[in-house]
Design an enzyme around this catalytic site. Structure first.
Site, short mmCIF file in Angstrom:
data_model
loop_
_atom_site.label_atom_id
_atom_site.label_comp_id
_atom_site.label_asym_id
_atom_site.label_seq_id
_atom_site.Cartn_x
_atom_site.Cartn_y
_atom_site.Cartn_z
CG HIS A 267 -2.07 0.84 1.27
ND1 HIS A 267 -2.42 1.67 0.24
CD2 HIS A 267 -2.97 1.10 2.26
CE1 HIS A 267 -3.48 2.39 0.59
NE2 HIS A 267 -3.82 2.08 1.82
CG HIS A 306 -4.03 0.74 -8.31
ND1 HIS A 306 -5.36 0.64 -8.03
CD2 HIS A 306 -3.49 1.57 -7.40
CE1 HIS A 306 -5.62 1.41 -6.98
NE2 HIS A 306 -4.50 1.97 -6.58
CG ASP A 362 3.07 4.65 -3.81
OD1 ASP A 362 3.04 5.81 -3.38
OD2 ASP A 362 2.37 3.73 -3.37
N1 CMC Z 1 5.20 -6.60 -10.48
C1 CMC Z 1 5.15 -7.80 -11.10
N2 CMC Z 1 4.02 -8.52 -11.23
C2 CMC Z 1 2.91 -8.01 -10.70
C3 CMC Z 1 2.89 -6.78 -10.05
C4 CMC Z 1 4.08 -6.05 -9.95
N3 CMC Z 1 4.15 -4.87 -9.35
N4 CMC Z 1 1.63 -6.51 -9.62
C5 CMC Z 1 0.90 -7.55 -10.00
N5 CMC Z 1 1.66 -8.46 -10.66
C6 CMC Z 1 1.20 -9.69 -11.30
C7 CMC Z 1 0.92 -10.76 -10.29
O1 CMC Z 1 2.05 -11.55 -10.03
C8 CMC Z 1 -0.18 -11.52 -10.98
O2 CMC Z 1 0.38 -12.31 -11.98
P1 CMC Z 1 -0.21 -13.79 -12.28
O3 CMC Z 1 -1.59 -13.54 -12.80
O4 CMC Z 1 0.72 -14.38 -13.27
O5 CMC Z 1 -0.22 -14.51 -10.95
C9 CMC Z 1 -0.99 -10.43 -11.69
O6 CMC Z 1 -0.03 -9.39 -11.94
C10 CMC Z 1 -2.14 -9.89 -10.89
O7 CMC Z 1 -1.63 -9.49 -9.61
P2 CMC Z 1 -2.48 -9.47 -8.29
O8 CMC Z 1 -1.56 -9.63 -7.13
O9 CMC Z 1 -3.65 -10.40 -8.39
O10 CMC Z 1 -3.07 -7.99 -8.33
P3 CMC Z 1 -3.71 -7.22 -7.12
O11 CMC Z 1 -4.80 -6.40 -7.68
O12 CMC Z 1 -4.04 -8.15 -6.00
O13 CMC Z 1 -2.49 -6.33 -6.61
C11 CMC Z 1 -1.05 -4.54 -6.09
C12 CMC Z 1 -2.40 -4.95 -6.72
C13 CMC Z 1 -0.94 -3.03 -6.10
C14 CMC Z 1 -0.99 -5.05 -4.64
C15 CMC Z 1 0.08 -5.19 -6.93
O14 CMC Z 1 0.01 -4.75 -8.26
C16 CMC Z 1 1.47 -4.93 -6.33
O15 CMC Z 1 1.91 -5.67 -5.45
N6 CMC Z 1 2.17 -3.85 -6.81
C17 CMC Z 1 3.46 -3.49 -6.25
C18 CMC Z 1 3.24 -2.70 -4.98
C19 CMC Z 1 2.75 -1.31 -5.23
O16 CMC Z 1 3.29 -0.58 -6.08
N7 CMC Z 1 1.76 -0.89 -4.45
C20 CMC Z 1 1.21 0.48 -4.52
C21 CMC Z 1 -0.20 0.51 -4.99
S1 CMC Z 1 -0.74 2.15 -5.40
C22 CMC Z 1 -0.74 3.03 -3.93
C23 CMC Z 1 -1.52 2.43 -2.84
O17 CMC Z 1 -2.56 1.84 -3.02
O18 CMC Z 1 -1.07 2.59 -1.71
#
Ligand code: CMC
Length: 427
Positions: A267, A306, A362
């Site tokens: 987050h 996201h 971010d």
């Molecule tokens: N790098 C590489 N792969 C990723 C990433 C990433 N940053 N984010 C998602 N994926 C992949 C993930 O491995 C999955 O692949 P597969 O379908 O092959 O298993 C697919 O994309 C879908 O990911 P998910 O985890 O189901 O997506 P989510 O909606 O649960 O996660 C997130 C959203 C923001 C937690 C995630 O994208 C992430 O961990 N990003 C990096 C951390 C980050 O930058 N967070 C800040 C978010 S914006 C500010 C805030 O909200 O605070």
């Protein structure tokens, strides 16, 4: 004529059920009448991480993640970032409308009046280790504020809630600045009520011997970042504020839960994680190997992806423009070059494109904070200052929503059926 209902056939029994549809949504509780036996509990929905569950009706923030739209109370984020001050936006979120001049004067004056914190707070801040993480200090001190304002427990009095919202808006920058000074071993700089909200905060963090030469471009950049972070509907920290606040606890305790949620690397902590990632990558030459590792599932590209935005995060676009203005003042950061190259490669790479992973808010914010002189572990504190008006507006909306009750999800129990206690000697 089409009717606004959903007909469900339970193939276990052949029974049909009709449930009302409002705003493309059915009420989960309407599914409870779906039963096989009369004494069944009834059907529930299973939705870990709330991927497809609306937990409230809200009038505060609108997001269309596919189109990259973000609006506060109907106003597009780019217009607010261009024209508004952070306190105007905070008023908009909390009171529902942009303030006229007189309302803005009252709002600013109310906040200015409450910027000081009880002097005992400096005593318990002194109890933290010199290397305590500022987010840990912040969530502790904000939670502790409830002990200074026991009147805040009366969450059903609108006038009292206004005072507490104003207190939190006024005191969070002071507490945040004290945490910053503690980390650096510097004496606390007290609020200066002749300065506006952002200038006062910057002064409390950077002033040495009572002197600080403000840079208006950097201050406006910080203000824009605060505006861009001010609300983001039902994200993890806001949901924490709402869920904890739904117990009827005071807003200091509820907001400290929000700060705890924001602390996490998925987050608000992502801005910090981005900088650590850029450090780890080190040089442009190492980028392809790093991307390969991410694609193999070894770690994530921080600052990308996201839950809601499946196209470019509109805030990231505005932040990139802000970054250009800041770097004109401060000079280029070598890490920016790595970030730009990382973004270029990721936007072309099928792994990221097919998963709709774009830079989020971010990705560049940390680089800007760094250029302003804030250390990496302080970035999420800046996010918290920005997000506070959103938390408060959402808390207020939750408290005044007649449909809300204490948040209490259900579970699907998958553990043992009843079994008899086993004496120690038989285990
Ligand atoms: N790098 C590489 N792969 C990723 C990433 C990433 N940053 N984010 C998602 N994926 C992949 C993930 O491995 C999955 O692949 P597969 O379908 O092959 O298993 C697919 O994309 C879908 O990911 P998910 O985890 O189901 O997506 P989510 O909606 O649960 O996660 C997130 C959203 C923001 C937690 C995630 O994208 C992430 O961990 N990003 C990096 C951390 C980050 O930058 N967070 C800040 C978010 S914006 C500010 C805030 O909200 O605070």
């Amino acid at each position: 004529m089409a009717s606004n209902t959903l007909t469900i056939t339970d193939n276990r029994t052949g029974t049909q059920y009709e449930v009302p549809v409002t705003d493309d949504t059915i009420r989960a509780i309407d599914l409870r009448k779906i039963k096989v036996q009369d004494d069944d509990f009834g059907m529930m929905t299973y939705d870990p991480a709330f991927m497809n569950t609306a937990a409230c009706r809200s009038q505060i923030t609108f997001i269309d993640g596919d189109k990259g739209i973000l609006r506060y109370r109907g106003y597009p984020i780019d217009q607010l970032a261009e024209h508004a001050s952070f306190l105007e936006v905070a008023h908009l979120l909390n009171e529902g409308e942009l303030p006229n001049q007189q309302q803005l004067d009252v709002w600013k004056e109310d906040i200015r009046y409450h910027t000081y914190v009880h002097t005992n707070i400096s005593k318990f801040l002194a109890g933290f280790r010199y290397d305590a993480h500022p987010m840990g200090m912040l969530l502790g001190t904000v939670g502790a504020m409830s002990t200074f304002y026991p009147d805040a427990k009366d969450v059903h009095d609108p006038a009292n809630r206004y005072v507490q919202r104003v207190r939190l808006m006024a005191k969070l920058p002071t507490l945040a600045a004290f945490c910053f000074r503690h980390s650096r071993g510097l004496p606390f700089e007290f609020p200066r009520n002749d300065l506006d909200y952002v200038a006062n905060f910057v002064n409390m963090t950077f002033s040495i011997g009572g002197k600080h030469e403000p840079n208006p471009v950097l201050q406006r950049a910080l203000e824009i970042l605060l505006i861009l972070h001010a609300d983001h509907e039902q994200n993890c920290s806001t949901s924490a504020v709402r869920a904890v606040g739904s117990s009827g606890v005071d807003p200091y305790s509820a907001v400290s839960a929000g700060i705890a949620a924001l602390y996490g690397p998925l987050h608000g902590g992502a801005n910090e994680a981005v900088l650590r990632m850029l450090d780890e990558i080190g040089t442009k030459a190492n980028i392809p190997a790093f991307i390969e590792k991410v694609k193999q599932g070894e770690g994530r590209l921080m600052g990308f992806g996201h839950r809601v935005y499946k196209s470019y995060d509109p805030r990231a676009k505005l932040i990139k423009e802000t970054a250009d203005k800041v770097f004109e003042q401060t000079g280029l950061n070598p890490k920016l070059e790595i970030a730009l190259e990382l973004e270029r490669i990721a936007l072309e790479d099928d792994y990221f494109v097919s998963r709709k992973l774009y830079p989020n808010v971010d990705f560049y914010s940390g680089l800007i904070y760094k250029a302003m002189g804030y250390p990496t572990d302080y970035f999420t504190v800046l996010f918290a200052i920005g997000r506070l008006p959103g938390w408060l507006a959402q808390w207020e909306e939750m408290i005044t929503d007649k449909e809300q009750k204490i948040a209490r999800p259900r579970q699907v129990y998958t553990g043992h059926a009843e079994r008899a206690y086993v004496p120690m000697k038989n285990r």
